[in-house]
Design an enzyme around this catalytic site. Sequence first.
Site: not given
Length: 426
Positions: A303, A334
Site C-alpha cells: 500500500n 483503520h
Amino acid sequence: MDSVSYLWEQHQFLLHQCFSLPFAFLFYFLVKRGHLSMTLRYLLVAVGGSVLAVVTMGLYSSLLFTSAFVFTLLVSCVDPADIHTCSFIIQMCWQTLWHLRLQLQECYQEPVCFRFFAALSSLMLLTQRITSVSMDIQENQVMSMRGASFSGGKPPVTLLPLISYLLSFTTLLGGPLCSYGHFVSVMEGVRSPPSPLRVVLLKLAQVAVLESVRSCLWYFVNISDVESGVLEGAFLLWSLALGFRIRYYSHWKVSECLNNAAGFGFWEDPSGGHSQTWSGLCDGDFWTTEASSSMSEFSRRWNLTTALWLRRLVYIRCSHFPLLTTFVFSMWWHGLHLGHCVGFSTWAFSVKADHCVHRCLLPQLSPTWRKVYTLLGWVNTQMLLTCIVITVELRDLSGLRLLYQSYIALFPLAHIILLFVSLKFI
C-alpha cells in the site's frame, strides 16, 4: 443469473470502478482534444465523483460531502499555520464516530450494508487527501485561500480545484493518494501523457488473473481442517491470508487503471532520460511486494501511497518512538477493532525485531549464507503476514481463535521474544 449475482456480490467495489472506466476514457479524450475548458474539467471530475458516491453509497454519501464541505470552510477561514491541526482533529473525530457505529453494529450482530462499508472506506481515503492538502499548506508548498495575498508567487488552493480533488471520481472508491500538485498539473495540461488504453487493458488482464488465482485458493480452503495437521493447517491459513492480500492487489490495480484512463499516474524521468511509465500511482505490485524477505521490506512496499502518507503525517513528525506511534495511528485510522489492535501491534514488533536482527546478523554472513538467510526470511515473512492479515481482516475474536488452533501463531510470539532479547543485549 446466479453466476451474475455471485459476481456482483463478490466484486462490488471492483465493478463500480470498472463501470467508471468509460467515463474516465471520455474525460481523457475530451481533454486531449481541447474540448473542455479548465472550469469544465474540474466540474466534470467533481460531479462524476459526486454521482458515483450517491450511486454507490446512497444516503451515506453525506459522510463524504460533509467532510469536504467542512474542510473547504477551514481552508477559507483558518490561518494557514493552524489549518493542518484543525482539519486533522475534526476529520479523525468524524471518521472515528462512524467507525464506532460500525463496531456497535457488529457487536450487536446487526447486518452492515455494503453502502455503509463503501462510505466508510471512502471516508478513510478522503482523510488522506484532506490531511495531504493541509500538510501542503502548512509546509508552504501551496497557499490556502486565506493566505493567497501572501503567496509569494505560489498558486493558492482555490475552491473548484479543491472540491474536484477531494471528490474526484478517480480516487473516490479506491485511491491511490495523489498529491494536490500532481492533480492540478494534469488537470491544467502541464503534463500531457500518451494514450493509456493499452496500459489499462493490460492491467485489467492482470486483475482477471489475480482474481482467478484468489478464487482457486479459496475454493480449496476449508477452515475446519486447520487442526488436521501442522503443515496442512499452516498451508490453509496461508492460502486464506494470501487470498485476502490478492483482493487488495486487485482493488489497487483497478484503481490505478481508473486513474490512468483519466490521464493520471504517468511518470517521466525527471533527470531528462527516456524512462516513462504509467506506474506513478501504484499502491503495490504483487510479485515485488510478495517477494519481500523481511517485514520491514514488505512494509515499505505494501500500500505504497498510504505508507508514504503515514511516514509524512506521523513518522517524520514524531520525535519519540516514531515506529510505534505510526502503527498506533494506523490502528486508529483503520477503526480500532480488536483484530486491528492485535494485528498492527504484531506488525510493529515484527518490523522492530527485523531491524535488530538485520543489524546484528547480516554483516557477519557470507554470500552463500545470505542467500539461505533471504530464503528463510521470506518464509518467516509469509508466516507473519498470515497471522497479521487474518487478525486484521476478521477484526474480532474469530481471527485469534483461528490462529490459536494452528502452530503458525508461534511465529509472531517468537518475534516478540526475539525483540525483547535483542533489546536487552544490543
